[in-house]
Design a protein around this motif. Structure first.
Motif, mmCIF file in Angstrom:
data_model
loop_
_atom_site.group_PDB
_atom_site.id
_atom_site.type_symbol
_atom_site.label_atom_id
_atom_site.label_comp_id
_atom_site.label_asym_id
_atom_site.label_seq_id
_atom_site.Cartn_x
_atom_site.Cartn_y
_atom_site.Cartn_z
ATOM 1 N N GLU A 71 3.368 -12.763 0.463
ATOM 2 C CA GLU A 71 2.609 -12.443 1.666
ATOM 3 C C GLU A 71 3.261 -11.234 2.334
ATOM 4 O OE1 GLU A 71 0.509 -11.712 4.109
ATOM 5 O OE2 GLU A 71 1.526 -13.002 5.553
ATOM 6 N N LEU A 72 2.540 -10.096 2.321
ATOM 7 C CA LEU A 72 3.128 -8.825 2.717
ATOM 8 C C LEU A 72 3.218 -8.634 4.223
ATOM 9 C CD1 LEU A 72 1.416 -6.382 0.187
ATOM 10 C CD2 LEU A 72 3.464 -7.790 -0.125
ATOM 11 N N THR A 73 2.287 -9.214 4.970
ATOM 12 C CA THR A 73 2.228 -8.904 6.397
ATOM 13 C C THR A 73 3.424 -9.435 7.170
ATOM 14 O OG1 THR A 73 0.941 -10.882 6.991
ATOM 15 C CG2 THR A 73 -0.296 -8.938 6.294
ATOM 16 N N LYS A 74 4.147 -10.393 6.591
ATOM 17 C CA LYS A 74 5.307 -10.974 7.274
ATOM 18 C C LYS A 74 6.618 -10.274 6.897
ATOM 19 C CE LYS A 74 2.543 -14.167 8.874
ATOM 20 N NZ LYS A 74 1.991 -14.009 10.238
ATOM 21 N N LEU A 75 6.549 -9.345 5.943
ATOM 22 C CA LEU A 75 7.764 -8.700 5.463
ATOM 23 C C LEU A 75 8.139 -7.512 6.343
ATOM 24 C CD1 LEU A 75 7.121 -8.629 1.597
ATOM 25 C CD2 LEU A 75 8.287 -10.384 2.948
ATOM 26 N N THR A 76 9.437 -7.266 6.469
ATOM 27 C CA THR A 76 9.907 -6.061 7.145
ATOM 28 C C THR A 76 9.696 -4.860 6.220
ATOM 29 O OG1 THR A 76 12.148 -6.219 6.258
ATOM 30 C CG2 THR A 76 11.678 -7.440 8.299
ATOM 31 N N GLU A 77 9.828 -3.676 6.774
ATOM 32 C CA GLU A 77 9.682 -2.467 5.954
ATOM 33 C C GLU A 77 10.741 -2.440 4.848
ATOM 34 O OE1 GLU A 77 8.099 0.588 4.232
ATOM 35 O OE2 GLU A 77 7.184 -0.382 5.965
ATOM 36 N N ARG A 78 11.918 -2.894 5.155
ATOM 37 C CA ARG A 78 12.970 -2.945 4.140
ATOM 38 C C ARG A 78 12.605 -3.904 3.015
ATOM 39 N NH1 ARG A 78 19.434 -4.020 5.303
ATOM 40 N NH2 ARG A 78 20.137 -3.772 3.139
ATOM 41 N N GLU A 79 12.009 -5.043 3.364
ATOM 42 C CA GLU A 79 11.596 -6.016 2.354
ATOM 43 C C GLU A 79 10.399 -5.517 1.542
ATOM 44 O OE1 GLU A 79 12.886 -10.181 4.608
ATOM 45 O OE2 GLU A 79 11.002 -9.183 5.135
ATOM 46 N N LEU A 80 9.562 -4.691 2.164
ATOM 47 C CA LEU A 80 8.408 -4.138 1.453
ATOM 48 C C LEU A 80 8.793 -3.051 0.454
ATOM 49 C CD1 LEU A 80 5.738 -3.723 4.291
ATOM 50 C CD2 LEU A 80 5.425 -5.027 2.175
ATOM 51 N N ARG A 81 9.903 -2.373 0.703
ATOM 52 C CA ARG A 81 10.243 -1.181 -0.074
ATOM 53 C C ARG A 81 10.251 -1.415 -1.583
ATOM 54 N NH1 ARG A 81 14.992 0.654 2.701
ATOM 55 N NH2 ARG A 81 13.514 1.001 4.399
ATOM 56 N N PRO A 82 10.849 -2.492 -2.107
ATOM 57 C CA PRO A 82 10.826 -2.672 -3.559
ATOM 58 C C PRO A 82 9.449 -3.017 -4.123
ATOM 59 C CG PRO A 82 11.948 -4.509 -2.494
ATOM 60 C CD PRO A 82 11.715 -3.474 -1.434
ATOM 61 N N LEU A 83 8.511 -3.442 -3.251
ATOM 62 C CA LEU A 83 7.167 -3.782 -3.723
ATOM 63 C C LEU A 83 6.232 -2.585 -3.728
ATOM 64 C CD1 LEU A 83 6.611 -7.156 -1.831
ATOM 65 C CD2 LEU A 83 7.058 -6.864 -4.267
ATOM 66 N N ARG A 84 6.496 -1.589 -2.902
ATOM 67 C CA ARG A 84 5.575 -0.464 -2.767
ATOM 68 C C ARG A 84 5.300 0.269 -4.079
ATOM 69 N NH1 ARG A 84 3.740 0.287 2.115
ATOM 70 N NH2 ARG A 84 4.945 -0.265 3.982
ATOM 71 N N PRO A 85 6.303 0.459 -4.963
ATOM 72 C CA PRO A 85 5.987 1.137 -6.224
ATOM 73 C C PRO A 85 4.941 0.414 -7.059
ATOM 74 C CG PRO A 85 8.361 1.104 -5.861
ATOM 75 C CD PRO A 85 7.747 0.210 -4.822
ATOM 76 N N ARG A 86 4.785 -0.896 -6.857
ATOM 77 C CA ARG A 86 3.867 -1.687 -7.682
ATOM 78 C C ARG A 86 2.414 -1.551 -7.250
ATOM 79 N NH1 ARG A 86 5.528 -3.577 -12.188
ATOM 80 N NH2 ARG A 86 5.030 -5.781 -11.978
#
Length: 227
Positions: free
Chosen positions: A70-85
């Protein structure tokens, strides 16, 4: 529909700009390897939906699940490894590339940002350009030295550098000449077959949608009118 969990699941997504609700409780799913078209006229909320899906703008409410997270609960730092996908390909092929960067450097940037640049980097960039139908010499050029179709191919190569599972295609051919559109759409279809990519395809052209997408949903005034 696949028996596996969806790659992307959007539930009750809401995006507001002040008093205006641009996206009003939108829900849909997208399976791995599938093309889902989000169709509708200008101003209906398509682009606001995809910016929220990509977490480029946080939605006011709702959920966006990608690969089960669930992306909306993640911080920007937590999102960073997912963004390339999950990578975007934008409507304006020239506006999406820096005018001061050669094409090879624009493609290489994704590898550098992710810490994946090494001695094999130049060969990988050349391979990505070749995969999208651009000869290595195009890597030495600046965006203004390429046609719109060539520039869009370079943008696709840059997106592929991240090894994504999902491409969000925001009107990727609407700015191109009709004679060029078919070539870019055929390239995207070939890449999907080769790499197993999923596409969230934003488009207002029903003829293109019927030719390219596995499924389509339609938006009007921020709401889905069909699924």
């Amino acid at each position: 529909m696949s028996a596996n969990p969806p790659l992307l699941e959007v539930r009750d997504l809401v995006v507001r700009y002040g008093e205006v609700t641009a996206v009003d409780h939108v829900s849909f799913t997208l399976d791995a390897g599938e093309t889902l078209a989000l169709n509708g006229p200008s101003g209906c909320g398509k682009s606001s939906t995809v910016t929220a899906v990509l977490q480029l703008r946080r939605p006011d409410s709702g959920e966006v699940r990608f690969e089960g997270q669930e992306l909306t609960k993640l911080t920007e730092r937590e999102l960073r490894p997912l963004r390339p996908r999950m990578q975007p390909v934008f409507q304006d092929p020239y506006g999406s590339l820096s005018p001061r960067r050669r094409i090879r450097d624009a493609v290489a940037e994704a590898l550098r940002v992710q810490g994946r640049w090494d001695a094999t980097g130049p060969a990988r960039v050349a391979g990505l350009l070749d995969r999208v139908g651009l000869a290595p010499a195009y890597g030495d050029r600046f965006p203004h030295e390429l046609s719109g179709g060539q520039c869009q191919r370079a943008g696709i190569a840059r997106a592929l550098a991240s090894d994504p599972r999902l491409l969000v295609l925001d009107e990727p051919v609407s700015a191109l000449d009709p004679s060029v559109r078919a070539g870019v759409l055929n390239l995207l279809a070939d890449l999907q077959d080769e790499l197993g990519l999923a596409y969230l395809f934003i488009c207002h052209d029903r003829a293109v949608v019927s030719h390219f997408a596995d499924r389509s949903i339609e938006m009007r005034s921020g709401r889905l009118t069909s699924a």
